[in-house]
Design a protein around this motif. Structure first.
Motif, PDB file in Angstrom:
ATOM      1  N   CYS A 110       0.922  -1.263   0.095  1.00  0.00           N
ATOM      2  CA  CYS A 110       0.225   0.080   0.015  1.00  0.00           C
ATOM      3  C   CYS A 110       1.008   1.335   0.014  1.00  0.00           C
ATOM      4  O   CYS A 110       2.132   1.255   0.081  1.00  0.00           O
ATOM      5  CB  CYS A 110      -1.038   0.371   1.187  1.00  0.00           C
ATOM      6  N   THR A 116      -6.052   0.746  -1.321  1.00  0.00           N
ATOM      7  CA  THR A 116      -6.021  -0.661  -1.800  1.00  0.00           C
ATOM      8  C   THR A 116      -7.334  -1.199  -1.604  1.00  0.00           C
ATOM      9  O   THR A 116      -7.706  -1.338  -0.545  1.00  0.00           O
ATOM     10  CB  THR A 116      -4.830  -1.355  -1.299  1.00  0.00           C
ATOM     11  N   LYS A 157      -5.665   1.690   3.696  1.00  0.00           N
ATOM     12  CA  LYS A 157      -4.676   3.086   3.447  1.00  0.00           C
ATOM     13  C   LYS A 157      -3.748   3.202   4.738  1.00  0.00           C
ATOM     14  O   LYS A 157      -4.469   3.698   5.802  1.00  0.00           O
ATOM     15  CB  LYS A 157      -5.808   4.215   3.089  1.00  0.00           C
ATOM     16  N   SER A 182       3.698  -0.616   3.742  1.00  0.00           N
ATOM     17  CA  SER A 182       3.690   0.596   2.903  1.00  0.00           C
ATOM     18  C   SER A 182       4.771   1.103   2.349  1.00  0.00           C
ATOM     19  O   SER A 182       6.166   1.120   2.937  1.00  0.00           O
ATOM     20  CB  SER A 182       3.057   1.737   3.865  1.00  0.00           C
ATOM     21  N   TYR A 187       1.755   0.811  -4.823  1.00  0.00           N
ATOM     22  CA  TYR A 187       0.739   0.363  -3.922  1.00  0.00           C
ATOM     23  C   TYR A 187      -0.117  -0.776  -5.026  1.00  0.00           C
ATOM     24  O   TYR A 187       0.074  -0.683  -6.361  1.00  0.00           O
ATOM     25  CB  TYR A 187      -0.326   1.389  -3.470  1.00  0.00           C
TER      26      TYR A 187
END
Length: 316
Positions: A110, A116, A157, A182, A187
Protein backbone atom coordinates in the motif's frame (compact mmCIF):
# COMPACT_ATOMS: atom_id res chain seq x y z
CA UNK A 1 87.88 -91.80 14.58
CA UNK A 2 84.82 -92.29 16.70
CA UNK A 3 85.44 -88.91 18.32
CA UNK A 4 85.51 -87.21 14.91
CA UNK A 5 82.15 -88.74 13.98
CA UNK A 6 80.58 -87.52 17.23
CA UNK A 7 82.02 -84.03 16.72
CA UNK A 8 80.70 -83.91 13.12
CA UNK A 9 77.21 -84.97 14.31
CA UNK A 10 77.17 -82.18 16.93
CA UNK A 11 78.18 -79.57 14.30
CA UNK A 12 75.40 -80.76 11.94
CA UNK A 13 72.86 -80.61 14.73
CA UNK A 14 73.95 -77.05 15.56
CA UNK A 15 73.62 -76.00 11.93
CA UNK A 16 70.11 -77.50 11.70
CA UNK A 17 69.07 -75.68 14.86
CA UNK A 18 70.31 -72.37 13.43
CA UNK A 19 68.43 -72.97 10.16
CA UNK A 20 65.20 -73.80 12.03
CA UNK A 21 65.52 -70.64 14.18
CA UNK A 22 66.10 -68.50 11.09
CA UNK A 23 63.09 -70.04 9.34
CA UNK A 24 60.90 -69.33 12.37
CA UNK A 25 61.86 -65.67 12.20
CA UNK A 26 60.90 -65.42 8.50
CA UNK A 27 57.84 -67.62 8.67
CA UNK A 28 54.89 -66.60 6.40
CA UNK A 29 52.17 -65.18 8.66
CA UNK A 30 49.49 -66.74 6.45
CA UNK A 31 46.00 -65.25 6.17
CA UNK A 32 45.67 -62.29 8.55
CA UNK A 33 44.49 -58.67 8.78
CA UNK A 34 47.73 -57.45 7.15
CA UNK A 35 48.79 -56.86 3.55
CA UNK A 36 52.27 -56.61 2.09
CA UNK A 37 53.84 -53.19 1.45
CA UNK A 38 57.31 -52.67 -0.05
CA UNK A 39 59.71 -49.86 0.76
CA UNK A 40 60.58 -48.18 -2.57
CA UNK A 41 63.46 -46.13 -1.22
CA UNK A 42 66.98 -46.22 -2.62
CA UNK A 43 68.34 -48.24 0.30
CA UNK A 44 67.95 -51.94 0.94
CA UNK A 45 64.37 -53.08 0.51
CA UNK A 46 62.61 -53.99 3.70
CA UNK A 47 59.34 -55.79 3.96
CA UNK A 48 56.74 -54.22 6.27
CA UNK A 49 53.22 -55.25 7.15
CA UNK A 50 50.53 -52.49 7.10
CA UNK A 51 47.14 -53.03 8.79
CA UNK A 52 44.13 -53.18 6.44
CA UNK A 53 40.52 -53.16 7.74
CA UNK A 54 38.82 -56.49 7.41
CA UNK A 55 35.21 -56.76 6.17
CA UNK A 56 32.80 -55.69 8.91
CA UNK A 57 35.61 -54.19 11.02
CA UNK A 58 34.20 -50.62 10.69
CA UNK A 59 30.44 -49.86 10.78
CA UNK A 60 28.96 -47.37 8.27
CA UNK A 61 28.40 -43.91 9.77
CA UNK A 62 24.72 -43.23 10.34
CA UNK A 63 23.19 -40.34 8.39
CA UNK A 64 22.58 -37.38 10.63
CA UNK A 65 18.96 -36.31 11.02
CA UNK A 66 18.04 -32.77 9.98
CA UNK A 67 17.83 -30.46 12.94
CA UNK A 68 14.30 -29.58 13.96
CA UNK A 69 13.78 -25.87 14.62
CA UNK A 70 12.02 -24.65 17.73
CA UNK A 71 10.90 -21.34 19.18
CA UNK A 72 11.38 -18.14 17.17
CA UNK A 73 13.49 -19.90 14.53
CA UNK A 74 10.62 -22.32 13.79
CA UNK A 75 8.10 -19.45 13.58
CA UNK A 76 10.28 -17.41 11.22
CA UNK A 77 10.90 -20.39 8.96
CA UNK A 78 7.19 -21.27 8.80
CA UNK A 79 6.11 -17.69 8.08
CA UNK A 80 8.72 -17.34 5.35
CA UNK A 81 7.52 -20.55 3.71
CA UNK A 82 3.86 -19.40 3.87
CA UNK A 83 4.45 -16.00 2.20
CA UNK A 84 2.66 -15.36 -1.10
CA UNK A 85 4.06 -12.42 -3.08
CA UNK A 86 2.41 -10.50 -5.93
CA UNK A 87 3.23 -11.99 -9.32
CA UNK A 88 2.99 -10.13 -12.64
CA UNK A 89 1.64 -13.26 -14.29
CA UNK A 90 -1.38 -13.33 -11.95
CA UNK A 91 -2.68 -9.79 -12.59
CA UNK A 92 -6.03 -9.22 -14.29
CA UNK A 93 -5.89 -5.55 -15.29
CA UNK A 94 -4.95 -3.92 -11.96
CA UNK A 95 -6.30 -6.76 -9.81
CA UNK A 96 -3.70 -9.03 -8.24
CA UNK A 97 -5.35 -12.46 -8.08
CA UNK A 98 -3.91 -14.86 -5.50
CA UNK A 99 -4.70 -18.56 -5.32
CA UNK A 100 -6.48 -19.01 -2.00
CA UNK A 101 -4.69 -21.35 0.43
CA UNK A 102 -5.67 -21.70 4.06
CA UNK A 103 -2.92 -20.36 6.33
CA UNK A 104 -1.03 -18.50 3.57
CA UNK A 105 0.41 -15.05 4.35
CA UNK A 106 -0.54 -12.74 1.47
CA UNK A 107 1.83 -9.81 0.99
CA UNK A 108 -0.10 -6.62 0.14
CA UNK A 109 1.66 -3.34 -0.70
CA UNK A 110 0.00 0.00 0.00
CA UNK A 111 0.98 3.68 -0.14
CA UNK A 112 -0.11 6.87 1.63
CA UNK A 113 -2.87 8.83 -0.18
CA UNK A 114 -3.75 5.70 -2.17
CA UNK A 115 -6.45 3.13 -1.45
CA UNK A 116 -6.01 -0.62 -1.88
CA UNK A 117 -9.26 -2.46 -2.54
CA UNK A 118 -9.44 -5.99 -1.11
CA UNK A 119 -12.45 -7.77 -2.58
CA UNK A 120 -14.07 -11.05 -1.68
CA UNK A 121 -16.19 -13.64 -3.44
CA UNK A 122 -19.82 -12.86 -4.23
CA UNK A 123 -22.07 -13.41 -1.20
CA UNK A 124 -19.07 -13.96 1.08
CA UNK A 125 -19.74 -11.89 4.19
CA UNK A 126 -17.07 -10.34 6.42
CA UNK A 127 -17.55 -11.31 10.06
CA UNK A 128 -14.58 -9.63 11.77
CA UNK A 129 -11.38 -7.74 10.94
CA UNK A 130 -8.35 -7.62 13.25
CA UNK A 131 -5.30 -5.40 12.68
CA UNK A 132 -2.07 -5.13 14.61
CA UNK A 133 -1.74 -1.37 14.07
CA UNK A 134 -5.07 0.49 14.14
CA UNK A 135 -3.55 3.95 14.64
CA UNK A 136 -1.49 4.44 11.47
CA UNK A 137 -3.69 2.37 9.15
CA UNK A 138 -7.30 2.90 8.08
CA UNK A 139 -9.37 -0.16 7.15
CA UNK A 140 -12.91 0.55 5.93
CA UNK A 141 -15.59 -1.96 5.03
CA UNK A 142 -17.66 -1.41 1.86
CA UNK A 143 -19.79 -3.35 -0.59
CA UNK A 144 -20.76 -3.30 -4.25
CA UNK A 145 -23.52 -4.87 -6.31
CA UNK A 146 -26.89 -6.13 -5.18
CA UNK A 147 -28.55 -9.52 -4.84
CA UNK A 148 -26.50 -12.41 -6.17
CA UNK A 149 -23.81 -9.98 -7.39
CA UNK A 150 -23.24 -8.31 -4.02
CA UNK A 151 -19.61 -8.35 -2.98
CA UNK A 152 -17.93 -7.03 0.15
CA UNK A 153 -14.67 -5.04 0.13
CA UNK A 154 -12.08 -3.67 2.50
CA UNK A 155 -10.40 -0.36 1.66
CA UNK A 156 -6.91 -0.14 3.17
CA UNK A 157 -4.80 3.01 3.45
CA UNK A 158 -1.66 3.76 5.52
CA UNK A 159 -0.91 7.19 6.94
CA UNK A 160 2.84 6.95 6.33
CA UNK A 161 5.42 4.97 4.36
CA UNK A 162 7.76 2.21 5.60
CA UNK A 163 5.11 0.74 7.87
CA UNK A 164 4.14 -2.90 8.33
CA UNK A 165 0.94 -4.33 9.71
CA UNK A 166 -0.82 -7.67 10.04
CA UNK A 167 -4.47 -8.09 9.13
CA UNK A 168 -6.74 -11.06 9.83
CA UNK A 169 -10.11 -11.19 8.09
CA UNK A 170 -12.73 -13.77 8.98
CA UNK A 171 -15.75 -14.32 6.76
CA UNK A 172 -18.64 -16.77 6.84
CA UNK A 173 -16.62 -18.90 4.39
CA UNK A 174 -12.88 -18.45 5.03
CA UNK A 175 -10.07 -16.83 7.01
CA UNK A 176 -7.50 -14.56 5.33
CA UNK A 177 -4.09 -13.54 6.69
CA UNK A 178 -2.55 -10.42 5.15
CA UNK A 179 0.84 -8.82 5.74
CA UNK A 180 0.62 -5.14 4.85
CA UNK A 181 3.60 -3.06 3.72
CA UNK A 182 3.53 0.68 2.99
CA UNK A 183 5.88 2.20 0.42
CA UNK A 184 6.37 5.76 -0.80
CA UNK A 185 4.74 5.22 -4.21
CA UNK A 186 4.09 1.60 -5.14
CA UNK A 187 0.72 0.19 -4.13
CA UNK A 188 -1.67 -2.54 -5.21
CA UNK A 189 -4.88 -1.04 -6.56
CA UNK A 190 -6.91 -4.18 -5.93
CA UNK A 191 -6.55 -7.67 -4.49
CA UNK A 192 -8.78 -10.69 -5.10
CA UNK A 193 -8.54 -14.46 -4.85
CA UNK A 194 -8.98 -17.50 -7.04
CA UNK A 195 -10.81 -20.33 -5.29
CA UNK A 196 -10.93 -24.04 -6.00
CA UNK A 197 -14.51 -25.16 -6.65
CA UNK A 198 -16.04 -28.52 -5.74
CA UNK A 199 -15.04 -30.01 -9.11
CA UNK A 200 -11.38 -29.06 -8.79
CA UNK A 201 -11.61 -26.02 -11.08
CA UNK A 202 -10.74 -22.47 -10.15
CA UNK A 203 -13.08 -19.51 -9.72
CA UNK A 204 -12.05 -15.89 -9.22
CA UNK A 205 -13.75 -13.50 -6.85
CA UNK A 206 -15.30 -11.65 -9.79
CA UNK A 207 -16.20 -14.51 -12.16
CA UNK A 208 -19.92 -14.03 -11.56
CA UNK A 209 -19.77 -10.44 -12.79
CA UNK A 210 -17.89 -11.40 -15.94
CA UNK A 211 -20.06 -14.37 -16.80
CA UNK A 212 -23.00 -12.28 -17.96
CA UNK A 213 -22.50 -11.01 -21.48
CA UNK A 214 -18.87 -12.05 -21.60
CA UNK A 215 -17.95 -9.22 -19.21
CA UNK A 216 -19.24 -6.48 -21.56
CA UNK A 217 -21.86 -4.35 -19.79
CA UNK A 218 -23.12 -3.16 -23.17
CA UNK A 219 -24.91 -6.49 -23.47
CA UNK A 220 -26.78 -6.10 -20.17
CA UNK A 221 -28.14 -2.53 -20.13
CA UNK A 222 -31.15 -0.82 -21.68
CA UNK A 223 -29.67 1.53 -24.27
CA UNK A 224 -32.89 3.55 -24.44
CA UNK A 225 -32.24 4.87 -20.92
CA UNK A 226 -28.61 5.86 -21.39
CA UNK A 227 -27.47 9.42 -20.64
CA UNK A 228 -24.08 10.58 -21.94
CA UNK A 229 -24.20 14.11 -20.50
CA UNK A 230 -20.69 14.04 -19.00
CA UNK A 231 -17.52 16.02 -19.60
CA UNK A 232 -13.99 14.66 -19.16
CA UNK A 233 -11.05 16.98 -18.49
CA UNK A 234 -7.47 16.33 -17.42
CA UNK A 235 -6.70 18.93 -14.74
CA UNK A 236 -2.98 18.24 -14.25
CA UNK A 237 0.04 18.76 -16.51
CA UNK A 238 1.54 16.08 -18.70
CA UNK A 239 0.32 13.71 -21.43
CA UNK A 240 -2.97 11.87 -21.27
CA UNK A 241 -2.68 8.65 -19.25
CA UNK A 242 -3.24 5.32 -20.97
CA UNK A 243 -6.38 4.88 -18.86
CA UNK A 244 -8.07 8.08 -20.05
CA UNK A 245 -11.78 7.09 -20.27
CA UNK A 246 -13.39 6.57 -23.64
CA UNK A 247 -16.85 7.48 -22.32
CA UNK A 248 -18.98 7.98 -19.20
CA UNK A 249 -22.74 7.39 -19.04
CA UNK A 250 -25.57 6.26 -16.74
CA UNK A 251 -28.82 4.36 -17.20
CA UNK A 252 -30.74 6.10 -14.41
CA UNK A 253 -29.59 3.52 -11.84
CA UNK A 254 -25.87 2.97 -12.38
CA UNK A 255 -22.93 4.91 -13.76
CA UNK A 256 -20.52 3.32 -16.26
CA UNK A 257 -16.98 4.45 -17.07
CA UNK A 258 -15.42 2.76 -20.10
CA UNK A 259 -11.62 2.52 -20.32
CA UNK A 260 -9.27 1.59 -23.18
CA UNK A 261 -8.58 -2.14 -23.33
CA UNK A 262 -4.79 -1.55 -23.37
CA UNK A 263 -4.53 0.48 -20.16
CA UNK A 264 -1.68 -0.60 -17.87
CA UNK A 265 -2.58 1.18 -14.61
CA UNK A 266 -6.10 1.38 -13.19
CA UNK A 267 -6.97 4.73 -11.59
CA UNK A 268 -8.73 5.33 -8.29
CA UNK A 269 -12.27 6.72 -8.42
CA UNK A 270 -13.41 9.45 -6.02
CA UNK A 271 -16.74 11.26 -5.68
CA UNK A 272 -16.65 15.05 -5.61
CA UNK A 273 -13.96 17.59 -6.45
CA UNK A 274 -10.95 19.03 -4.71
CA UNK A 275 -9.75 17.96 -1.26
CA UNK A 276 -13.15 16.86 0.04
CA UNK A 277 -13.64 13.99 -2.39
CA UNK A 278 -14.41 10.50 -1.08
CA UNK A 279 -13.69 6.99 -2.31
CA UNK A 280 -16.68 5.51 -4.13
CA UNK A 281 -17.61 1.85 -4.26
CA UNK A 282 -17.32 0.36 -7.73
CA UNK A 283 -16.62 -2.95 -9.40
CA UNK A 284 -14.57 -3.84 -12.46
CA UNK A 285 -16.55 -5.48 -15.24
CA UNK A 286 -14.56 -6.02 -18.42
CA UNK A 287 -13.30 -2.59 -19.52
CA UNK A 288 -15.76 -0.74 -17.29
CA UNK A 289 -15.98 0.67 -13.80
CA UNK A 290 -19.57 0.18 -12.65
CA UNK A 291 -20.94 2.38 -9.83
CA UNK A 292 -24.23 1.22 -8.33
CA UNK A 293 -25.78 4.70 -8.33
CA UNK A 294 -25.83 7.78 -10.52
CA UNK A 295 -22.91 10.16 -9.99
CA UNK A 296 -22.06 13.39 -11.80
CA UNK A 297 -19.03 14.91 -10.08
CA UNK A 298 -16.05 12.58 -9.71
CA UNK A 299 -12.29 12.31 -10.16
CA UNK A 300 -10.07 9.59 -11.56
CA UNK A 301 -6.56 9.71 -10.07
CA UNK A 302 -3.32 7.77 -10.46
CA UNK A 303 0.43 8.10 -10.09
CA UNK A 304 2.54 9.24 -7.12
CA UNK A 305 0.38 11.24 -4.70
CA UNK A 306 -2.46 10.99 -7.26
CA UNK A 307 -0.54 13.42 -9.45
CA UNK A 308 -2.57 12.58 -12.58
CA UNK A 309 -6.21 13.67 -12.31
CA UNK A 310 -9.11 13.48 -14.76
CA UNK A 311 -12.23 15.36 -13.71
CA UNK A 312 -15.71 13.98 -14.49
CA UNK A 313 -18.46 16.62 -14.45
CA UNK A 314 -22.00 17.04 -15.83
CA UNK A 315 -22.37 18.56 -19.27
CA UNK A 316 -24.25 21.87 -19.10
Amino acid sequence: MKCKIITLALVCASLCACQNLKAEKNVDPGPSSYSLAANTGSGPKRVEYVPVPMPGQFMAKKAQKSERLTGEAAINAANKKAMKQPNSGEYINSIMTFDYMEGALYQVYCAPLSVTDVQFQNNEHIVAVGAGDTTRWVVTKASSGIGANKREHLFIKPFDEELTNSLVITTDMRTYHLMLHSTSKTYMASVAWRYQDSEGGMLTAFDDNLSDGGGDVANTIDVSRLRFNYLLKKTTKGPLPDWYPKMVFNDGNKTYIKFPAQMQEAPNLFIGTGKNNQVVNYRVQGDYYVVDNVIYWAQLCSGPDNSTIVQISPKK
